[in-house]
Every structure is written in structure tokens, then in C-alpha cells.
Write a protein that holds these residues in place. Structure first.
Motif, PDB file in Angstrom:
ATOM      1  N   VAL A  44       0.850  -1.188   0.000  1.00  0.00           N
ATOM      2  CA  VAL A  44       0.000   0.000   0.000  1.00  0.00           C
ATOM      3  C   VAL A  44       0.884   1.236   0.000  1.00  0.00           C
ATOM      4  O   VAL A  44       1.786   1.359   0.804  1.00  0.00           O
ATOM      5  N   PRO A  45       0.647   2.172  -0.940  1.00  0.00           N
ATOM      6  CA  PRO A  45       1.454   3.391  -0.939  1.00  0.00           C
ATOM      7  C   PRO A  45       1.302   4.143   0.376  1.00  0.00           C
ATOM      8  O   PRO A  45       0.308   3.995   1.076  1.00  0.00           O
ATOM      9  N   ARG A  46       2.273   4.989   0.656  1.00  0.00           N
ATOM     10  CA  ARG A  46       2.310   5.701   1.919  1.00  0.00           C
ATOM     11  C   ARG A  46       1.133   6.668   2.084  1.00  0.00           C
ATOM     12  O   ARG A  46       0.893   7.185   3.164  1.00  0.00           O
ATOM     13  N   SER A  47       0.357   6.894   1.030  1.00  0.00           N
ATOM     14  CA  SER A  47      -0.574   8.010   1.027  1.00  0.00           C
ATOM     15  C   SER A  47      -1.823   7.847   1.873  1.00  0.00           C
ATOM     16  O   SER A  47      -2.579   8.794   1.984  1.00  0.00           O
ATOM     17  N   ALA A  48      -2.069   6.683   2.469  1.00  0.00           N
ATOM     18  CA  ALA A  48      -3.277   6.525   3.263  1.00  0.00           C
ATOM     19  C   ALA A  48      -3.289   7.587   4.360  1.00  0.00           C
ATOM     20  O   ALA A  48      -2.310   7.775   5.060  1.00  0.00           O
ATOM     21  N   GLY A  49      -4.395   8.319   4.489  1.00  0.00           N
ATOM     22  CA  GLY A  49      -4.438   9.414   5.447  1.00  0.00           C
ATOM     23  C   GLY A  49      -3.846  10.663   4.835  1.00  0.00           C
ATOM     24  O   GLY A  49      -3.696  10.780   3.617  1.00  0.00           O
ATOM     25  N   THR A  50      -3.505  11.620   5.676  1.00  0.00           N
ATOM     26  CA  THR A  50      -2.957  12.883   5.164  1.00  0.00           C
ATOM     27  C   THR A  50      -1.672  13.231   5.919  1.00  0.00           C
ATOM     28  O   THR A  50      -1.639  14.174   6.701  1.00  0.00           O
ATOM     29  N   PRO A  51      -0.614  12.458   5.679  1.00  0.00           N
ATOM     30  CA  PRO A  51       0.611  12.694   6.451  1.00  0.00           C
ATOM     31  C   PRO A  51       1.258  14.031   6.147  1.00  0.00           C
ATOM     32  O   PRO A  51       2.030  14.548   6.932  1.00  0.00           O
ATOM     33  N   TYR A  52       0.964  14.601   4.993  1.00  0.00           N
ATOM     34  CA  TYR A  52       1.613  15.849   4.592  1.00  0.00           C
ATOM     35  C   TYR A  52       0.590  16.957   4.352  1.00  0.00           C
ATOM     36  O   TYR A  52       0.726  17.738   3.420  1.00  0.00           O
ATOM     37  N   ALA A  53      -0.440  17.008   5.185  1.00  0.00           N
ATOM     38  CA  ALA A  53      -1.430  18.081   5.053  1.00  0.00           C
ATOM     39  C   ALA A  53      -0.781  19.443   5.279  1.00  0.00           C
ATOM     40  O   ALA A  53       0.095  19.580   6.144  1.00  0.00           O
ATOM     41  N   ALA A  54      -1.214  20.440   4.500  1.00  0.00           N
ATOM     42  CA  ALA A  54      -0.712  21.807   4.702  1.00  0.00           C
ATOM     43  C   ALA A  54      -1.190  22.311   6.060  1.00  0.00           C
ATOM     44  O   ALA A  54      -2.278  21.953   6.524  1.00  0.00           O
ATOM     45  N   ARG A  55      -0.370  23.134   6.689  1.00  0.00           N
ATOM     46  CA  ARG A  55      -0.681  23.590   8.043  1.00  0.00           C
ATOM     47  C   ARG A  55      -0.822  25.124   8.076  1.00  0.00           C
ATOM     48  O   ARG A  55      -0.713  25.784   7.057  1.00  0.00           O
ATOM     49  N   ASN A  56      -0.995  25.622   9.288  1.00  0.00           N
ATOM     50  CA  ASN A  56      -1.148  27.076   9.437  1.00  0.00           C
ATOM     51  C   ASN A  56       0.200  27.800   9.518  1.00  0.00           C
ATOM     52  O   ASN A  56       0.246  28.992   9.736  1.00  0.00           O
ATOM     53  N   LEU A  57       1.299  27.064   9.342  1.00  0.00           N
ATOM     54  CA  LEU A  57       2.621  27.663   9.177  1.00  0.00           C
ATOM     55  C   LEU A  57       3.232  27.118   7.888  1.00  0.00           C
ATOM     56  O   LEU A  57       2.960  25.972   7.515  1.00  0.00           O
ATOM     57  N   PRO A  58       4.044  27.921   7.206  1.00  0.00           N
ATOM     58  CA  PRO A  58       4.598  27.487   5.922  1.00  0.00           C
ATOM     59  C   PRO A  58       5.450  26.222   6.025  1.00  0.00           C
ATOM     60  O   PRO A  58       6.129  25.988   7.028  1.00  0.00           O
ATOM     61  N   ASP A  59       5.376  25.401   4.983  1.00  0.00           N
ATOM     62  CA  ASP A  59       6.305  24.277   4.835  1.00  0.00           C
ATOM     63  C   ASP A  59       6.714  24.180   3.358  1.00  0.00           C
ATOM     64  O   ASP A  59       6.394  25.063   2.568  1.00  0.00           O
ATOM     65  N   ARG A  60       7.437  23.129   2.991  1.00  0.00           N
ATOM     66  CA  ARG A  60       7.955  22.969   1.614  1.00  0.00           C
ATOM     67  C   ARG A  60       8.674  24.245   1.145  1.00  0.00           C
ATOM     68  O   ARG A  60       8.435  24.745   0.038  1.00  0.00           O
ATOM     69  N   ILE A  61       9.535  24.749   1.985  1.00  0.00           N
ATOM     70  CA  ILE A  61      10.215  26.029   1.728  1.00  0.00           C
ATOM     71  C   ILE A  61      11.446  25.771   0.856  1.00  0.00           C
ATOM     72  O   ILE A  61      12.333  25.006   1.233  1.00  0.00           O
ATOM     73  N   MET A  62      11.448  26.379  -0.317  1.00  0.00           N
ATOM     74  CA  MET A  62      12.470  26.076  -1.329  1.00  0.00           C
ATOM     75  C   MET A  62      13.099  27.368  -1.834  1.00  0.00           C
ATOM     76  O   MET A  62      12.432  28.185  -2.460  1.00  0.00           O
ATOM     77  N   LEU A  63      14.389  27.520  -1.561  1.00  0.00           N
ATOM     78  CA  LEU A  63      15.115  28.705  -2.015  1.00  0.00           C
ATOM     79  C   LEU A  63      15.739  28.409  -3.377  1.00  0.00           C
ATOM     80  O   LEU A  63      16.306  27.327  -3.583  1.00  0.00           O
ATOM     81  N   THR A  64      15.630  29.360  -4.293  1.00  0.00           N
ATOM     82  CA  THR A  64      16.243  29.182  -5.617  1.00  0.00           C
ATOM     83  C   THR A  64      16.975  30.472  -5.989  1.00  0.00           C
ATOM     84  O   THR A  64      16.567  31.565  -5.579  1.00  0.00           O
ATOM     85  N   PRO A  65      18.044  30.342  -6.782  1.00  0.00           N
ATOM     86  CA  PRO A  65      18.788  31.543  -7.152  1.00  0.00           C
ATOM     87  C   PRO A  65      18.119  32.255  -8.321  1.00  0.00           C
ATOM     88  O   PRO A  65      17.455  31.628  -9.138  1.00  0.00           O
ATOM     89  N   SER A  66      18.314  33.564  -8.414  1.00  0.00           N
ATOM     90  CA  SER A  66      17.958  34.245  -9.654  1.00  0.00           C
ATOM     91  C   SER A  66      19.112  34.037 -10.633  1.00  0.00           C
ATOM     92  O   SER A  66      20.132  33.440 -10.269  1.00  0.00           O
ATOM     93  N   ALA A  67      18.970  34.524 -11.859  1.00  0.00           N
ATOM     94  CA  ALA A  67      20.062  34.349 -12.840  1.00  0.00           C
ATOM     95  C   ALA A  67      21.351  34.945 -12.295  1.00  0.00           C
ATOM     96  O   ALA A  67      22.441  34.429 -12.547  1.00  0.00           O
ATOM     97  N   ASP A  68      21.222  36.043 -11.537  1.00  0.00           N
ATOM     98  CA  ASP A  68      22.388  36.633 -10.889  1.00  0.00           C
ATOM     99  C   ASP A  68      22.187  36.559  -9.378  1.00  0.00           C
ATOM    100  O   ASP A  68      21.591  37.466  -8.772  1.00  0.00           O
ATOM    101  N   PRO A  69      22.674  35.492  -8.763  1.00  0.00           N
ATOM    102  CA  PRO A  69      22.410  35.312  -7.326  1.00  0.00           C
ATOM    103  C   PRO A  69      23.217  36.257  -6.441  1.00  0.00           C
ATOM    104  O   PRO A  69      23.114  36.189  -5.221  1.00  0.00           O
ATOM    105  N   ALA A  70      23.999  37.155  -7.053  1.00  0.00           N
ATOM    106  CA  ALA A  70      24.598  38.237  -6.265  1.00  0.00           C
ATOM    107  C   ALA A  70      23.545  39.291  -5.946  1.00  0.00           C
ATOM    108  O   ALA A  70      23.682  40.061  -5.003  1.00  0.00           O
TER     109      ALA A  70
END
Ligand SMILES: [Fe+2]
Length: 475
Positions: free
Chosen positions: A35-61
């Protein structure tokens, strides 16, 4: 007091007795394991941010971007940013940066809103702190450093397919890489960050991907390439099958959008302290007819590069270590450009094995070339982080300088002036492969490193390199 202590001792003993008579928990049946891990909602969005992903611009300076997720109660995309100070007073000089309202995305984990903001006009070589808004308040302050405008020494991490066993197995590799190697300033992903197969829950996979990298994804800029698994199958109106980019990619990564015409969501380049990183989309090139514009853009982007080092990142390898044939379309279109424009490193994934290839003519020819003082052309790497493993093909026994089977790996690259140090480590942090590229007047020279390394890891029949079963399967 004494009676209270006796009472708590009796309670503790009672609890122990209760534990002793509890039957051992039943082992999951094979059907339950499937059974895939998905039963239930283990990764439900919450009232605080998650999945925080930093990315560079073309000029990260001068710029960075951040993507994150909240529950449906936080529609506004709000961040605060300040030049980092060393006391707990970041709020005093923080400025508010807003983005477009959150984009709704429903999944088996429930509704969520995805947010992005871009931090622009930043000062180079400066530590900034930022935080993100959820309906219950702000996240902690997270710090990143902008790049210098000059070619300065720095370290980056290169990861192959995380894709399988994302939390179970890939997480330890990522954490080992960060734990053992301070000062990682960029993370390069060679595609297949998640599997996104029909029988898996994609939201859970992206939840695992974020749990595996944790706060590192939010404080070190990420440079991802798409793999074929970032695409999902679609049926065209005429009944034919095609592919389209999965919904998570554009939500999860706020990328520079400075790539090839028509392929801006997944191709781009970033200049970082003397290195130009160029990211291509092999799946779009091979399956969606964008090879021509990507090849032209690749050539132009290399021609205009003022960087000392040029690194290209994409998924489907030119020289494969597991498949019966090399990736013919990519080999025909991009290899001549890599050679004519003197690309230094070609970083790839897809094959779920390890390969360092320095000459198409094979490892013996390559060693002879080095002995004769010949200049080194592009060095082709394939690596894997997650748990799915493919067996080596026949060419891999003689063509690459070094290979591995059934081994989870990470690569640490140090760039300093005329020297680029490439080191490959196993999941538990053992040095497995390494070379230096030295830039001399006539071009690159590859120097084999004289550092203690563990033995070559391959399967021997059905026996894997750790003595158990061989988990690398034929492709
Ligand atoms: Fe893969």
C-alpha cells in the motif's frame, strides 16, 4: 512526598508490567507493505509554511526567490527580509516582500496554497535573513548569503535521482552530505526528484522530498533539472499519449525563466562566482520536440559565458552506464556543443548507477591521454541518491574511468581559481571517487587524486557490494 514517590513507582511498575504482557506488534503483510504511503494525510498543509524552497535568480549576487506552501487560510504571499544582524532584532529593519496570491492545489493531503516571492536588488556577498507568513504567524528566520560578483572559491553539492525511497533512503544521503561538508552554497539536482508514477501519491512524494532535505532546501539555493519523472502522462484529444510537466515543478521552484524559448519553466542558467551553471530539459528535448531550440540556446549561452568554468546539468545521460544504448538524441545534439564550447562538467542522472567518463574511447585510452599530457575535454558524470538501482551495462565495464552499482552517492565540488575539485562520497560518507581539473594555458588537465578510497562497488552475480543481495536490476 514519600507516598507520592511510592505511588509513582507503582504506576511505573504497572506500566512496565503492561508493556511486558503486550504482544509484539504484528508485522505488515506483503499486501499491507504494497500500500502506498498516502493513506491518510501525512503531509497536510498547516497554518505555518512548509515545503520552503530557495532558488537563485540568474544573478544570485542580486536576487533569490523562495517558494512555500500553506493551508487555505493564508491567501497572501508575504515574506520579510533583512540584512542579517547578530542580535535578535531582525524585525526592526525587515522589509515586507509580497508575491501573487497563493495558488490552490488539492491533493490526497487536502487543500493547500502555494506561494512565491522574489527577493530583488540585494547586495552581493551579504547574509540576509527571511521569514514567511502563515495564517498562524511567521516561520523562524532563515538565512542565505548572496553570491559575490567576483570569481570566489565556493562549494556545491551535486545529487543524482532522489526519486525512490525518498524519505526512507535518500534522506540520509542528503543529511550526510550537509553534515560532513560545511559551506555548501548551491545544490544541483540532476532530475527525478520524485517518481510521480500513477501508483504513487505525488503529494506524499513531494512531502517526503521536503522532509528529506528539511531546512537545507530553504537556506541553500537549489538548482534543479527536470527528469522524465517530473513529467506526467497525458492523453491527447486524438487518443495518442504525450507528456506534460507535472503540477508540482512550477509550484515548488521559482526559477529564473531565462532559458530556451518555449522551455522557460525548466531550462535556465545561473552565474555563481566564476561558474556558469546551465540547466537543460532532456525530456522536453526528446519527447516534446524542443531539442532544436534548446541546442541553439545552449550554444549561445556557452558562447556568451564569461565564467572560468561552465557546468551543464540535465537528466538523460549522453553516455549511459545502465541502458543498452546511449541517449542518441542528446548525444547527437549536445555532445558536439559541449566539446566545441569547452564545457568542463556534464552532470546527469537517470541511470541509477555511477559513472565518471573522461573519454568515449574508454578508460585505458583516457589514462594514456593523461599520461601524454593531453588536454581533458568535458567530464561526464552520472550519479544516484535514492534507492532504485540499475545494473551496469557492458560498456560501463571498460568505458568510464570509474563506476558503481547498488550504491547511494553524493558529490561535493570545490571551485577555487584554476582548480575544480570533484569528490564522490557514498551514503555513509566514504570517499569513493575523485579528481581535480586544473586549468592551464592550453586547457583542462585531469589529475587523479591520491586520497584513500574504498574499493570499487559492484555486484558479483546475485551478491551485492555489501554482501547481501544485489539490488541493481538490469535495464
Ligand atoms: Fe530516475
Amino acid at each position: 512526598m514519600a507516598s507520592l514517590r511510592r505511588l509513582s513507582a507503582r504506576v511505573a511498575l504497572g506500566a512496565l508490567a503492561l508493556c511486558l504482557v503486550q504482544p509484539a506488534p504484528a508485522q505488515p503483510t506483503p499486501a499491507q507493505q504494497a500500500v502506498p504511503r498516502s493513506a491518510g494525510t501525512p503531509y497536510a498543509a498547516r497554518n505555518l509554511p512548509d515545503r520552503i524552497m530557495l532558488t537563485p535568480s540568474a544573478d544570485p549576487a542580486k536576487g533569490m526567490a523562495v517558494a512555500w506552501r500553506t493551508d487555505a487560510a493564508q491567501a497572501a504571499s508575504e515574506a520579510q527580509i533583512a540584512v542579517a544582524v547578530d542580535g535578535p532584532t531582525l524585525e526592526e529593519k525587515a522589509s515586507l516582500v509580497t508575491g501573487a496570491p497563493g495558488v490552490a492545489k488539492d491533493s490526497a493531503n487536502g487543500p493547500a496554497l502555494y506561494h512565491q516571492v522574489r527577493f530583488e536588488n540585494l547586495m552581493p556577498d551579504t547574509v540576509y535573513a527571511y521569514r514567511l507568513k502563515g495564517s498562524a504567524g511567521w516561520t523562524e528566520w532563515m538565512q542565505f548569503r548572496t553570491a559575490s560578483t567576483e570569481a570566489r572559491p565556493f562549494r556545491f553539492l551535486y545529487l543524482g535521482d532522489i526519486q525512490n525511497g525518498i524519505l526512507t533512503y535518500a534522506s540520509r544521503v542528503i543529511r550526510q552530505a550537509f553534515h560532513a561538508n560545511g559551506g555548501i552554497e548551491l545544490v544541483l539536482h540532476a532530475g527525478d526528484l520524485a517518481a510521480q508514477r500513477d501508483d504513487l501519491d505525488h503529494d506524499d512524494e513531494w512531502g517526503e522530498f521536503n522532509q528529506a532535505g528539511g531546512y537545507n532546501w530553504g537556506i541553500v539555493p537549489q538548482v534543479p533539472a527536470t527528469g522524465n519523472h517530473e513529467y506526467v502522462d497525458v492523453a491527447l484529444p486524438n487518443g495518442a499519449e504525450s507528456r506534460k510537466l507535472g503540477p508540482y515543478w512550477p509550484l515548488q521552484f521559482a526559477l529564473p525563466a531565462n532559458g530556451a524559448p518555449g522551455v522557460k519553466a525548466t531550462t535556465y542558467f545561473v552565474d555563481y562566482q566564476g561558474v556558469r551553471f546551465i540547466v537543460l530539459d532532456g525530456t522536453s528535448a526528446i519527447d516534446l520536440g524542443t531539442m532544436k531550440q534548446q541546442t541553439r540556446w545552449l550554444d549561445e549561452t556557452l558562447a556568451s559565458s564569461k565564467a572560468k568554468w561552465n557546468v551543464v546539468l540535465f537528466h538523460q545521460p549522453v553516455f549511459t552506464c545502465a541502458r543498452p544504448q546511449d541517449t542518441s538524441e542528446v548525444k547527437a545534439a549536445w555532445k558536439p556543443v559541449f566539446e566545441s564550447r569547452k564545457v568542463d562538467l556534464v552532470l546527469q542522472g537517470h541511470d541509477h548507477c555511477y559513472s565518471r567518463l573522461t573519454s568515449e574511447a574508454g578508460r585505458e585510452a583516457s589514462a594514456a591521454m593523461r599520461k601524454g599530457g593531453k588536454v581533458q575535454g568535458p567530464v561526464y558524470l552520472v550519479s544516484v541518491t535514492g534507492s532504485k538501482m540499475y545494473g551496469l551495462n557492458d560498456r560501463a565495464r571498460t568505458q568510464p574511468d570509474k563506476t558503481a552499482e547498488a550504491t547511494e552517492l553524493y558529490q561535493v565540488v570545490d571551485v577555487a581559481g584554476d582548480r575544480l575539485k570533484f569528490r564522490t562520497f557514498t551514503a555513509s560518507g566514504k570517499l569513493y571517487d575523485g579528481f581535480d581539473l586544473e586549468r592551464r594555458a592550453d586547457g583542462n588537465h585531469l589529475v587523479d587524486v591520491d586520497e584513500p578510497m574504498i574499493a570499487v562497488r559492484t555486484c558479483n552475480g546475485n551478491v551485492g557490494p555489501d554482501g547481501g543481495k544485489c539490488v541493481a536490476r538490469g535495464k
